[in-house]
Design an enzyme around this catalytic site. Structure first.
Site, PDB file in Angstrom:
ATOM      1  N   GLY A 132      60.558  36.342  69.906  1.00  0.00           N
ATOM      2  CA  GLY A 132      60.828  37.728  69.553  1.00  0.00           C
ATOM      3  C   GLY A 132      60.510  38.024  68.112  1.00  0.00           C
ATOM      4  O   GLY A 132      60.208  37.127  67.319  1.00  0.00           O
ATOM      5  N   ALA A 136      61.820  35.821  58.849  1.00  0.00           N
ATOM      6  CA  ALA A 136      62.884  35.130  58.115  1.00  0.00           C
ATOM      7  C   ALA A 136      63.491  36.005  57.029  1.00  0.00           C
ATOM      8  O   ALA A 136      64.708  36.005  56.821  1.00  0.00           O
ATOM      9  CB  ALA A 136      62.327  33.845  57.501  1.00  0.00           C
ATOM     10  N   LYS A 187      50.062  35.155  70.187  1.00  0.00           N
ATOM     11  CA  LYS A 187      49.945  36.393  69.422  1.00  0.00           C
ATOM     12  C   LYS A 187      49.520  36.134  67.987  1.00  0.00           C
ATOM     13  O   LYS A 187      49.020  37.038  67.309  1.00  0.00           O
ATOM     14  CB  LYS A 187      51.259  37.185  69.459  1.00  0.00           C
TER      15      LYS A 187
END
Length: 332
Positions: A132, A136, A187
């Site tokens: 998801g 950070a 991705k």
């Protein structure tokens, strides 16, 4: 309160800060003693998470035995170092510990998903994966974030969900482990592409097209490898794709921006640091050939990264491909 050990002090530090605020007992491990000493001196991860103060109650160590007795061991290590990191702590891991992998990549030589790499080194421990949109920098500041947990052990995914969820960190559960690992990994090359076109000065139309057709490509390849196409429409797919393709927090995006501005590929990657999309591009290119799947955008990225092609040439190659119908087999 859970006893949680985090492996890796990049994204791992952000998770450690968040989990400490949850009231858990948190230990963070790195094999790099110098990194630990710097963090202990400054109580801050200045290189990766500047401005985020680290509570004194979080223990930092380079001793691999720190995993002993942990309820949850979080693996927050770049994909190319996962096997080495797990092998170092393996002798001290209890079979009762749940392993949570939050990294997003594939092993370079074997093309294995990271959960499989971990299971090969820790065959007696249940593995959960997280996916998801979760930079950070924002997790460490407790900015609202939503992720998904997946595991072959459904009760363990639920356990991690219950343990880690808080008002700033919402967690869903998904039973498509393959999709929840492949979507975030695949991705990354698309995000690298998006940075390149932005660096070239191309517009929003180009960026939107890359993201949309890139989603098509990674879904097509993911389905060929056993994932469910629906997973790519959720947090692990579209959610992570959007944030990684558009945010300057994204190392893939930043490296792509430099490449699009004319900086040599290797120089850009070395300057930014861990750029998962660079290595994953080569892996995806090989996997697509093995599976007989078309991924023209990633193929053109491969040409730029590893064959010396110019980004401008790759854009023209994509735009001049034969006419197609938009309907794709995985939507059926």
């Amino acid at each position: 309160m859970a006893n949680i050990t985090v492996l890796g002090c990049g994204f791992g530090t952000a998770l450690a800060v968040m989990l400490n605020k949850n009231g858990h007992k948190v230990t963070a491990w790195s094999k790099y003693r110098e990194e630990i000493e710097t963090i202990l001196k400054d109580r801050e991860q200045k290189k990766l998470l500047p401005g985020i103060k680290i509570p004194e109650t979080i223990v930092f160590t380079s001793d691999p035995s720190c995993v002993s007795g942990a309820d949850i061991i979080i693996v927050a290590i770049p994909s190319k170092f996962v096997r080495d990191g797990i092998s170092k702590i393996a002798p001290f891991v209890s079979p009762k510990s749940v392993i949570l992998n939050v990294g997003k990549g594939l092993e370079e030589n074997t093309y294995n998903r990271l959960s499989k790499v971990i299971s090969e080194e820790l065959p007696h421990n249940p593995v959960v994966v997280m996916a998801g949109p979760c930079h950070a920098e924002e997790v460490g500041r407790c900015i609202p974030t939503t992720v998904v947990m997946a595991s072959e052990y459904k009760d363990m995914a639920g356990y991690v969900q219950e343990t880690m969820m808080n008002p700033a960190f919402r967690i869903y559960v998904n039973d498509d482990v393959i999709g929840c690992e492949l979507a975030p990994a695949l991705k990354n090359p698309i995000a690298l592409c998006c940075g390149i076109v932005e660096g070239m000065g191309l517009g929003d139309n180009t960026l939107a097209a890359l993201m949309t057709r890139g989603l098509t490509e990674i879904t097509r390849l993911g389905v060929a490898m056993g994932a469910r196409w629906e997973t790519f429409t959720g947090l692990a797919g579209v959610g992570d794709l959007i944030v990684t393709c558009t945010s300057m927090h994204s190392r893939n995006h930043r490296a792509g921006l430099m490449i699009g501005q004319g900086i040599d590929v290797k120089t850009a990657v070395d300057t930014v640091g861990t750029v998962e999309g660079y290595g994953c591009c080569k892996i995806a290119h090989s996997l697509a050939q093995l599976k007989g799947v078309q991924i023209p955008i990633i193929d053109q990225l491969y040409e730029v990264c590893f064959e010396g092609s110019l980004p401008k040439e790759s854009v023209l190659n994509l735009m001049n491909r034969p006419s197609k119908h938009e309907k794709e087999p995985f939507w059926n």
